[in-house]
Design a protein around this motif. Structure first.
Motif, PDB file in Angstrom:
ATOM      1  N   GLY A   3      52.150  33.428  32.715  1.00 59.87           N
ATOM      2  CA  GLY A   3      53.602  33.344  32.672  1.00 59.87           C
ATOM      3  C   GLY A   3      54.308  34.040  33.813  1.00 59.87           C
ATOM      4  O   GLY A   3      55.517  33.889  33.973  1.00 59.87           O
ATOM      5  N   HIS A   4      53.553  34.805  34.614  1.00 57.12           N
ATOM      6  CA  HIS A   4      54.157  35.450  35.774  1.00 57.12           C
ATOM      7  C   HIS A   4      54.173  34.478  36.944  1.00 57.12           C
ATOM      8  O   HIS A   4      53.361  33.558  37.025  1.00 57.12           O
ATOM      9  CB  HIS A   4      53.381  36.716  36.142  1.00 57.12           C
ATOM     10  CG  HIS A   4      54.078  37.569  37.146  1.00 57.12           C
ATOM     11  ND1 HIS A   4      53.797  37.514  38.489  1.00 57.12           N
ATOM     12  CD2 HIS A   4      55.075  38.484  37.015  1.00 57.12           C
ATOM     13  CE1 HIS A   4      54.574  38.357  39.144  1.00 57.12           C
ATOM     14  NE2 HIS A   4      55.352  38.957  38.278  1.00 57.12           N
ATOM     15  N   ARG A   5      55.083  34.706  37.869  1.00 59.10           N
ATOM     16  CA  ARG A   5      55.280  33.759  38.972  1.00 59.10           C
ATOM     17  C   ARG A   5      54.059  33.655  39.879  1.00 59.10           C
ATOM     18  O   ARG A   5      53.705  32.568  40.314  1.00 59.10           O
ATOM     19  CB  ARG A   5      56.510  34.170  39.787  1.00 59.10           C
ATOM     20  CG  ARG A   5      56.946  33.151  40.839  1.00 59.10           C
ATOM     21  CD  ARG A   5      58.242  33.581  41.486  1.00 59.10           C
ATOM     22  NE  ARG A   5      59.314  33.701  40.495  1.00 59.10           N
ATOM     23  CZ  ARG A   5      60.498  34.264  40.736  1.00 59.10           C
ATOM     24  NH1 ARG A   5      60.763  34.765  41.938  1.00 59.10           N
ATOM     25  NH2 ARG A   5      61.412  34.335  39.793  1.00 59.10           N
ATOM     26  N   TRP A   6      53.402  34.801  40.152  1.00 57.21           N
ATOM     27  CA  TRP A   6      52.307  34.749  41.126  1.00 57.21           C
ATOM     28  C   TRP A   6      51.077  35.548  40.716  1.00 57.21           C
ATOM     29  O   TRP A   6      50.125  35.667  41.477  1.00 57.21           O
ATOM     30  CB  TRP A   6      52.776  35.230  42.498  1.00 57.21           C
ATOM     31  CG  TRP A   6      53.643  36.451  42.476  1.00 57.21           C
ATOM     32  CD1 TRP A   6      55.000  36.486  42.519  1.00 57.21           C
ATOM     33  CD2 TRP A   6      53.230  37.821  42.405  1.00 57.21           C
ATOM     34  NE1 TRP A   6      55.450  37.785  42.470  1.00 57.21           N
ATOM     35  CE2 TRP A   6      54.391  38.626  42.404  1.00 57.21           C
ATOM     36  CE3 TRP A   6      51.976  38.442  42.350  1.00 57.21           C
ATOM     37  CZ2 TRP A   6      54.349  40.010  42.338  1.00 57.21           C
ATOM     38  CZ3 TRP A   6      51.940  39.838  42.278  1.00 57.21           C
ATOM     39  CH2 TRP A   6      53.109  40.599  42.277  1.00 57.21           C
ATOM     40  N   LEU A   7      51.068  36.075  39.495  1.00 62.52           N
ATOM     41  CA  LEU A   7      49.946  36.914  39.090  1.00 62.52           C
ATOM     42  C   LEU A   7      49.501  36.584  37.668  1.00 62.52           C
ATOM     43  O   LEU A   7      50.301  36.646  36.738  1.00 62.52           O
ATOM     44  CB  LEU A   7      50.339  38.396  39.162  1.00 62.52           C
ATOM     45  CG  LEU A   7      49.243  39.406  38.800  1.00 62.52           C
ATOM     46  CD1 LEU A   7      48.119  39.365  39.824  1.00 62.52           C
ATOM     47  CD2 LEU A   7      49.819  40.808  38.694  1.00 62.52           C
ATOM     48  N   THR A   8      48.237  36.210  37.529  1.00 61.88           N
ATOM     49  CA  THR A   8      47.609  36.088  36.214  1.00 61.88           C
ATOM     50  C   THR A   8      46.546  37.168  36.114  1.00 61.88           C
ATOM     51  O   THR A   8      45.646  37.232  36.945  1.00 61.88           O
ATOM     52  CB  THR A   8      46.962  34.703  36.019  1.00 61.88           C
ATOM     53  OG1 THR A   8      47.981  33.700  36.076  1.00 61.88           O
ATOM     54  CG2 THR A   8      46.265  34.622  34.663  1.00 61.88           C
ATOM     55  N   GLU A   9      46.679  38.008  35.105  1.00 60.87           N
ATOM     56  CA  GLU A   9      45.767  39.136  34.943  1.00 60.87           C
ATOM     57  C   GLU A   9      44.931  38.944  33.679  1.00 60.87           C
ATOM     58  O   GLU A   9      45.430  38.453  32.668  1.00 60.87           O
ATOM     59  CB  GLU A   9      46.565  40.434  34.851  1.00 60.87           C
ATOM     60  CG  GLU A   9      45.715  41.683  34.707  1.00 60.87           C
ATOM     61  CD  GLU A   9      46.527  42.962  34.851  1.00 60.87           C
ATOM     62  OE1 GLU A   9      47.102  43.160  35.940  1.00 60.87           O
ATOM     63  OE2 GLU A   9      46.596  43.733  33.891  1.00 60.87           O
ATOM     64  N   VAL A  10      43.676  39.351  33.743  1.00 63.18           N
ATOM     65  CA  VAL A  10      42.792  39.248  32.588  1.00 63.18           C
ATOM     66  C   VAL A  10      42.658  40.627  31.952  1.00 63.18           C
ATOM     67  O   VAL A  10      42.214  41.587  32.596  1.00 63.18           O
ATOM     68  CB  VAL A  10      41.405  38.706  32.976  1.00 63.18           C
ATOM     69  CG1 VAL A  10      40.503  38.605  31.741  1.00 63.18           C
ATOM     70  CG2 VAL A  10      41.533  37.335  33.634  1.00 63.18           C
ATOM     71  N   ALA A  11      43.075  40.737  30.689  1.00 60.14           N
ATOM     72  CA  ALA A  11      42.921  41.972  29.914  1.00 60.14           C
ATOM     73  C   ALA A  11      41.638  41.875  29.101  1.00 60.14           C
ATOM     74  O   ALA A  11      41.290  40.797  28.597  1.00 60.14           O
ATOM     75  CB  ALA A  11      44.118  42.172  28.997  1.00 60.14           C
TER      76      ALA A  11
END
Length: 227
Positions: A124-132
């Motif tokens: 959902g972020h414009r330029w960052l997908t993070e894996v938790a």
């Protein structure tokens, strides 16, 4: 060198300066039920660190949290452990074309570590997908740049910058993350997926580890999104 934080869960902390500000970085090490090691956000593989890892088990998987966080030094682990598998967060393979990745991380954990570790892709972020990541046995979640935790133990300059970015003494991303969300509903759903885990400890990407009360810390740090 490695600090035991819970059942089969260890951390290693090292300095990291970003634009002159000391943020620090944290590597997490999980000893899987299989006996192999799952390393998240790998630190520089010094002889001392390699010795400590080798005492725990065989390094099998090395994961980055995002295309920006946790990919430094992955090449050192490839060289030191020929059978290791490098796990790419979304967008990282295009950024690190010098590396050969064995697996692309997403919402579904691989069966080889799913007994111990769950994961969520925070979209959902414009330029960052993070894996938790969530380590069930130690009730620990591991975050990256979406989970700074700067408190009074940090240097003065770091504390001042954290105040300016509205993330001092709270588990929170920098303020600019709030203003660059492309799809708030998707981002909120991802954070709620993280909160659905039964965790107590939070290992942030930078700052101080929260050993207890982690779920409340996430709720308070993301009150601007969840209210």
């Amino acid at each position: 060198m490695l600090t035991r934080r819970g059942e089969r869960f260890f951390t290693y902390e090292e300095p990291l300066r970003f634009f002159g500000v000391e943020l620090g970085r944290i590597m997490s090490v999980i000893r899987l039920s299989s006996g192999g090691l799952f390393v998240q956000s790998p630190a520089e593989l010094t002889p001392e660190l390699k010795g400590a890892l080798d005492e725990l088990g065989e390094v099998r998987f090395v994961a980055a949290t995002s295309k920006l966080h946790g990919h430094l030094y992955m090449e050192q682990y490839r060289e030191a452990y020929p059978d290791v598998e490098l796990l790419a967060a979304p967008g990282l393979a295009a950024r690190r074309t010098d590396l050969r990745f064995d697996h692309l991380l997403g919402d579904v954990p691989d069966p080889r570590w799913s007994t111990d570790v769950d994961q969520v892709a925070i979209d959902g972020h414009r330029w960052l997908t993070e894996v938790a990541f969530f380590h069930r046995p130690s009730r620990t979640i591991v975050l990256g740049d979406l989970g700074f935790h700067i408190d009074e133990s940090s240097p003065l300059k770091t504390r001042l910058v954290a105040r300016g970015f509205r993330m001092y003494r709270r588990l929170s991303p920098p303020i600019e993350v709030r203003h660059t969300i492309a799809n708030e509903a998707t981002f909120r759903r991802s954070i709620r997926d993280v909160l659905a885990w039964e965790f107590d400890r939070v290992v942030p990407g930078h700052g101080t580890i929260i050993d207890s009360g982690g779920k409340r810390a996430v709720l308070e740090g993301y009150d601007w999104l969840l209210e």
